[in-house]
Design an enzyme around this catalytic site. Structure first.
Site, PDB file in Angstrom:
ATOM      1  N   CYS A 178      38.697  45.606  67.664  1.00 15.73           N
ATOM      2  CA  CYS A 178      39.864  46.493  67.811  1.00 15.73           C
ATOM      3  C   CYS A 178      39.287  47.834  68.229  1.00 15.73           C
ATOM      4  O   CYS A 178      38.267  48.272  67.676  1.00 15.73           O
ATOM      5  CB  CYS A 178      40.604  46.608  66.481  1.00 15.73           C
ATOM      6  SG  CYS A 178      41.791  47.976  66.401  1.00 15.73           S
ATOM      7  N   CYS A 194      43.237  48.279  74.437  1.00 15.85           N
ATOM      8  CA  CYS A 194      43.703  47.757  73.161  1.00 15.85           C
ATOM      9  C   CYS A 194      43.561  46.241  73.193  1.00 15.85           C
ATOM     10  O   CYS A 194      44.096  45.584  74.101  1.00 15.85           O
ATOM     11  CB  CYS A 194      45.173  48.146  72.989  1.00 15.85           C
ATOM     12  SG  CYS A 194      45.954  47.395  71.546  1.00 15.85           S
TER      13      CYS A 194
HETATM   14  N1  DGL Z   1      43.536  49.514  68.966  1.00 14.46           N
HETATM   15  C1  DGL Z   1      44.250  48.298  69.006  1.00 14.46           C
HETATM   16  C2  DGL Z   1      43.354  47.098  69.295  1.00 14.46           C
HETATM   17  O1  DGL Z   1      42.338  47.236  69.941  1.00 14.46           O
HETATM   18  C3  DGL Z   1      45.262  47.959  67.949  1.00 14.46           C
HETATM   19  C4  DGL Z   1      45.469  48.809  66.782  1.00 14.46           C
HETATM   20  C5  DGL Z   1      46.859  48.581  66.207  1.00 14.46           C
HETATM   21  O2  DGL Z   1      47.752  49.267  66.679  1.00 14.46           O
HETATM   22  O3  DGL Z   1      47.017  47.699  65.358  1.00 14.46           O
HETATM   23  O4  DGL Z   1      43.655  45.995  68.903  1.00 14.46           O
END
Ligand code: DGL
Length: 260
Positions: free
Chosen positions: A189, A75
């Site tokens: 993301c 993430c």
């Molecule tokens: N998948 C996460 C990232 O790479 C964040 C998504 C979220 O929960 O806002 O930033």
């Protein structure tokens, strides 16, 4: 650290599956435990404090219950907010994070213009600011926070995904291969690779979409080698799933994206 132990992977939800896909392709012997923190998502529109608390709690839980030998923070938002604190709390544990692919984008762009889609939290972070500053003069980056897009991917809401992608791609600017056009789009993301088809239809076929699954998998492989931590199972690696909220969307996403 036990080489036979699993590797922990976490994200706020299904996004990290885009990283897990690359991890499994490169490290097919390894066992993985994937944790989706969907009861506390999205991370990208919450204060750092929330993301830090959750990241520390998840790492603690994966170590305590699963005895993980390494951790992948799949993430961008959690990496930006919490990876230094995670490393300080677990100095003996190899921890690999993700960051938006700005460096590969700067190396690749021919027009010198790059679009970056990411969460509000990632774009506002000091870590991202330092990354951007380190590339000053190498390319022009148009930064676009994408409120709601990770959540729409999480819910597999195709109508909302299309509407939000359309809005954010327009707001980012002109894509293409002419001078001044952005010829590279960074998916900053881990949820966004699951909207890649829609994004591609909006930016056109000549624009490269960059995510970070593959470099993260290479980095994890290096860390395992350095620590003598490669698994020696005489069987294909196993996958286990955990979530802080409902598991139905997670199972459906895993079946769809990992062809389970
Ligand atoms: N998948 C996460 C990232 O790479 C964040 C998504 C979220 O929960 O806002 O930033």
């Amino acid at each position: 650290m036990n080489p036979a132990a699993p590797i922990g992977v976490f994200d706020s939800g299904v996004g990290g599956i885009s990283v897990l896909r690359a991890l499994r392709a490169r490290l097919p012997q390894e066992d993985f435990v994937y944790f989706a923190d969907n009861a506390h998502a999205p991370y990208g529109e919450r204060p750092d404090r929330h993301v830090i608390e959750r990241s520390l709690a998840i790492a603690q839980q994966l170590r305590g219950r699963e005895g993980i030998k390494a951790l992948v923070v799949a993430c961008n938002t959690a990496t930006a907010a919490a990876i230094d604190l995670l490393r300080a709390a677990h100095p003996d544990l190899p921890i690999v994070g993700v960051e938006p692919a700005l460096k590969p984008a700067a190396a690749r762009t021919r027009t010198g213009c790059v679009g970056v889609l990411a969460t509000r939290g990632t774009l506002a972070s000091a870590r991202f600011g330092a990354l951007l500053a380190s590339l000053q003069g190498q390319a022009r980056f148009a930064l676009q926070p994408c409120d709601g897009l990770a959540d729409a991917v999480e819910q597999a809401d195709a109508t909302k995904i299309r509407a939000l992608c359309d809005r954010y791609i327009r707001a980012t600017g002109q894509f293409g291969s002419n001078n001044e056009d952005m010829d590279t789009l960074v998916l900053g993301c881990t949820h966004y690779p699951f909207a890649a088809d829609v994004l591609r239809s909006l930016v056109g076929p000549e624009v490269a979409l960059l995510d970070t699954g593959e470099p993260v998998a290479r980095q994890l492989g290096r860390r395992l080698d350095e620590g003598g931590l490669r698994a020696d199972h005489r069987r294909p690696g196993r996958l286990a799933w955990q979530a802080s909220g409902p598991t139905a969307l997670l199972t459906a996403a895993a079946a769809r994206w990992l062809a389970l």
